[in-house]
Design a protein around this motif. Structure first.
Motif, mmCIF file in Angstrom:
data_model
loop_
_atom_site.group_PDB
_atom_site.id
_atom_site.type_symbol
_atom_site.label_atom_id
_atom_site.label_comp_id
_atom_site.label_asym_id
_atom_site.label_seq_id
_atom_site.Cartn_x
_atom_site.Cartn_y
_atom_site.Cartn_z
ATOM 1 N N VAL A 62 0.831 -1.211 0.000
ATOM 2 C CA VAL A 62 0.000 0.000 0.000
ATOM 3 C C VAL A 62 0.864 1.260 0.000
ATOM 4 O O VAL A 62 0.652 2.164 -0.814
ATOM 5 C CB VAL A 62 -0.957 -0.014 1.223
ATOM 6 C CG1 VAL A 62 -1.613 1.343 1.417
ATOM 7 C CG2 VAL A 62 -2.026 -1.079 1.022
ATOM 8 N N GLY A 63 1.856 1.311 0.896
ATOM 9 C CA GLY A 63 2.657 2.524 1.018
ATOM 10 C C GLY A 63 3.432 2.850 -0.240
ATOM 11 O O GLY A 63 3.406 3.992 -0.728
ATOM 12 N N CYS A 91 0.856 3.736 6.544
ATOM 13 C CA CYS A 91 0.600 2.573 5.667
ATOM 14 C C CYS A 91 1.312 1.332 6.210
ATOM 15 O O CYS A 91 1.804 0.507 5.433
ATOM 16 C CB CYS A 91 1.087 2.853 4.254
ATOM 17 S SG CYS A 91 0.360 4.312 3.510
ATOM 18 N N VAL A 92 1.402 1.209 7.519
ATOM 19 C CA VAL A 92 2.111 0.062 8.099
ATOM 20 C C VAL A 92 1.151 -1.125 8.232
ATOM 21 O O VAL A 92 -0.063 -0.970 8.127
ATOM 22 C CB VAL A 92 2.730 0.428 9.470
ATOM 23 C CG1 VAL A 92 3.817 1.478 9.291
ATOM 24 C CG2 VAL A 92 1.662 0.927 10.443
ATOM 25 N N GLY A 93 1.711 -2.292 8.479
ATOM 26 C CA GLY A 93 0.903 -3.512 8.565
ATOM 27 C C GLY A 93 0.017 -3.525 9.804
ATOM 28 O O GLY A 93 0.357 -2.934 10.838
ATOM 29 N N GLN A 141 2.887 2.673 17.218
ATOM 30 C CA GLN A 141 4.299 3.081 17.224
ATOM 31 C C GLN A 141 4.498 4.330 16.345
ATOM 32 O O GLN A 141 5.158 5.288 16.747
ATOM 33 C CB GLN A 141 5.120 1.917 16.675
ATOM 34 C CG GLN A 141 6.591 1.987 16.951
ATOM 35 C CD GLN A 141 7.313 0.805 16.272
ATOM 36 O OE1 GLN A 141 6.687 -0.073 15.656
ATOM 37 N NE2 GLN A 141 8.611 0.793 16.379
ATOM 38 N N LYS A 174 -4.135 5.088 6.352
ATOM 39 C CA LYS A 174 -4.485 4.277 5.183
ATOM 40 C C LYS A 174 -4.488 2.789 5.529
ATOM 41 O O LYS A 174 -5.076 1.973 4.821
ATOM 42 C CB LYS A 174 -3.474 4.541 4.067
ATOM 43 C CG LYS A 174 -4.184 4.796 2.764
ATOM 44 C CD LYS A 174 -3.274 4.993 1.617
ATOM 45 C CE LYS A 174 -3.927 5.841 0.557
ATOM 46 N NZ LYS A 174 -5.352 5.645 0.343
ATOM 47 N N GLU A 214 -3.781 -6.454 -4.748
ATOM 48 C CA GLU A 214 -2.430 -6.831 -5.172
ATOM 49 C C GLU A 214 -2.506 -7.396 -6.588
ATOM 50 O O GLU A 214 -3.494 -8.019 -6.976
ATOM 51 C CB GLU A 214 -1.841 -7.855 -4.196
ATOM 52 C CG GLU A 214 -1.480 -7.189 -2.890
ATOM 53 C CD GLU A 214 -0.896 -8.135 -1.859
ATOM 54 O OE1 GLU A 214 -0.343 -9.177 -2.232
ATOM 55 O OE2 GLU A 214 -0.997 -7.815 -0.668
ATOM 56 N N SER A 268 -3.380 -11.084 2.386
ATOM 57 C CA SER A 268 -3.103 -10.420 3.663
ATOM 58 C C SER A 268 -4.310 -9.650 4.158
ATOM 59 O O SER A 268 -4.236 -8.994 5.191
ATOM 60 C CB SER A 268 -1.927 -9.471 3.491
ATOM 61 O OG SER A 268 -2.309 -8.415 2.627
#
Ligand SMILES: NC(=O)c1ccc[n+]([C@@H]2O[C@H](COP(=O)([O-])OP(=O)(O)OC[C@H]3O[C@@H](n4cnc5c(N)ncnc54)[C@H](O)[C@@H]3O)[C@@H](O)[C@H]2O)c1
Ligand SMILES: O=c1ccn([C@@H]2O[C@H](COP(=O)(O)OP(=O)(O)O[C@H]3O[C@H](CO)[C@@H](O)[C@H](O)[C@H]3O)[C@@H](O)[C@H]2O)c(=O)[nH]1
Length: 447
Positions: A11-12, A83-85, A101, A119, A158, A265
């Motif tokens: 995504v990022g 845009c982190v997991g 974080q 996001k 994806e 995912s």
């Protein structure tokens, strides 16, 4: 406009490259120094059609930069995209530790007004948590800086990520702040030239919209898989049934392809997370629980057919299965929750040897599966793995598997048996070519 994108995964990185392509200045921040080093050299660490060219062009033209230092990323940015997991925890709930974080780091680092745009897919209420964490860190620094937290869930797929981002069906923006909504409208305007695409709503509704969309799509897949399983038992063919129901515009042809169950995912983790959210609010999400259960069961349908077929020959132990496809779907190297992995684990646990081929997901699958003496992965030739194998199973719908050389396959396989987890082939064609054929929800044809 100046943007900071935190997290350079599917995504990022796609968002960053597409925003840069439209003339924005984008600085990407990732905690993984290896990934940042690769990206600085114009090498993309994930497989996503069209992405590498976009990254290279925008990097060389100076609109796209990469760093591990959030302070550098925030320096000139008005927007900070998170845009982190957000993976699943063991109990199915959403692990927000990376998002939290980032929120803390933003609070520890920001020097002026920022619009923090979430996001990542996050449970309802996360924007409030992000706001509180940033506020806490600012207070610790004795600062009273203004900032805004907005929800802007991402809907890209994806394998089609670049074109989905460039031509979105809609852009959902969750904010109560009219000025912020206007700024996001301007940022997204180049992606909405054909028509107005911005759907502005409250933050909680935007967070919920993402889960509702994924759960609806997952429901369609579990529904058609259930219909396929019934078709098999009553002598109907799900391919015809799909055509029959899809022609009703209220149903549509999309996302009703039966198969080996949904992976990836997103769907598995998002269905589980919404179940958890509902339960935390004392509601039993009966339908979603069934969607999830039906999917877990569907991943074992093809291994079940393989075991049933070989039962008469003393079982699968010592037999060799050639397997086409490891990725959770075509056009990606992603194997997160891939049905192929569940299948390999189930069959090798029963003593079957598996020789697998995937055009791009060999390395990611090897990493996910670890050492397994009964498994061999070949990334070069889909035909080489057939030699002497007792049967072939097709698990991912890569185009190169759609129209293979049946004559060559027949010569290489020890016996002409195909288990087709994606219904790529027609039972009649397979019978005419002398194959024993097992699809999903197909009407049997005598060979
Ligand atoms: N993959 C998809 O197709 C897709 C589509 C829509 C939405 N989403 C959602 O978007 C989010 C991201 O998904 P993804 O597939 O891109 O994830 P990913 O795992 O591919 O990438 C996440 C990246 O974030 C980095 N990261 C983690 N913590 C960080 C920190 N503190 N600072 C900077 N970087 C950090 C990781 O190193 C990694 O590179 C998830 O919430 C997912 O559910 C994913
Ligand atoms: O008719 C269908 C369609 C899909 N699938 C399977 O469903 C899974 C997910 O496929 P897809 O939705 O194409 O891929 P993702 O990249 O996981 O994208 C989904 O998840 C993303 C992350 O949230 C969202 O942004 C997208 O809108 C949503 O489609 C895969 O295993 C597919 O094989 C089927 O079995 N039958």
């Amino acid at each position: 406009m100046n943007l900071c994108i935190v997290g350079t995964g599917y995504v990022g990185l796609v968002s960053a490259a597409c925003f840069a392509e439209m003339g924005n200045t984008v600085c990407c921040v990732d905690v993984n120094p290896k990934v940042v080093d690769m990206l600085r050299q114009g090498k993309v660490h994930i497989y996503e059609p069209g992405l590498e060219q976009l990254v290279q062009r925008n990097t060389s033209e100076g609109r796209l930069t990469f760093t591990t230092d959030l302070a550098e990323g925030l320096e000139n940015a008005l927007f900070v995209f998170v845009c982190v997991g957000t993976p699943s925890r063991a109990d199915g709930s959403c692990d927000l530790s990376y998002v939290h974080q980032v929120a803390r780091q933003v609070g520890q680092t920001m020097k002026d007004y920022k619009i923090v745009v979430d996001k990542s897919t996050v449970p309802v209420g996360t924007a409030d948590q992000v706001k509180a964490l940033i506020g806490e860190e600012l207070a610790r620094r004795g600062l009273d800086l203004e900032f805004d937290v907005v929800s802007n869930p991402e809907f890209l797929k994806e394998g089609d990520a670049v074109s989905d981002f460039m031509k979105p069906d809609r852009v959902v923006v969750g904010t109560e702040n009219v000025r912020t909504a206007k700024l996001l409208e301007a940022l997204y305007a180049p992606f909405a030239r054909s028509r107005d695409k911005l759907v502005v709503m409250g933050v909680r509704s935007a967070e919920m919209t993402k889960y509702a969309a994924n759960c609806m799509l997952a429901t369609k897949i579990s529904f058609i898989n259930e219909i396929a399983n019934i078709c098999e038992r009553v002598g109907a063919d799900v391919r015809d049934v799909r055509m029959g129901i899809g022609s009703d515009s209220r149903i549509g042809y999309h996302f009703i392809y039966p198969g080996v169950g949904y992976g990836g995912s997103c769907f598995p983790k998002d269905v589980k997370a919404l179940i958890r959210t509902a339960r935390e609010h004392d509601f039993t999400p009966q339908l979603l629980e069934s969607v999830d259960e039906v999917n877990d069961r569907q991943k074992l349908v093809l291994p079940g057919k393989i075991r049933a077929y070989f039962a008469e020959q003393g079982g699968v132990e010592g037999k060799t299965l050639a397997l086409w496809g490891l990725a959770f779907k075509a056009s990606t190297d992603d194997v997160r929750e891939a049905p192929a992995l569940a299948m390999i684990r189930a069959l090798t646990a029963a003593g079957m040897r598996v020789r697998a081929f995937d055009p791009v997901a060999g390395a990611t699958a090897r990493q996910a599966l670890g050492e397994n003496d009964l498994l061999e992965i070949n990334g070069k030739d889909q035909y080489a793995i057939l030699e002497g194998a007792d049967a072939l199973a097709v698990v991912t719908e890569w185009n190169q598997f759609r129209n293979p050389d049946f004559g060559r396959m027949k010569k290489l396989l020890k016996a002409p048996i195909v288990f087709d987890g994606r219904n790529l082939y027609q039972p009649e064609t397979m019978a005419a070519n002398g194959f024993a054929y097992f699809g999903i929800g197909r009407k049997p044809v005598a060979s």
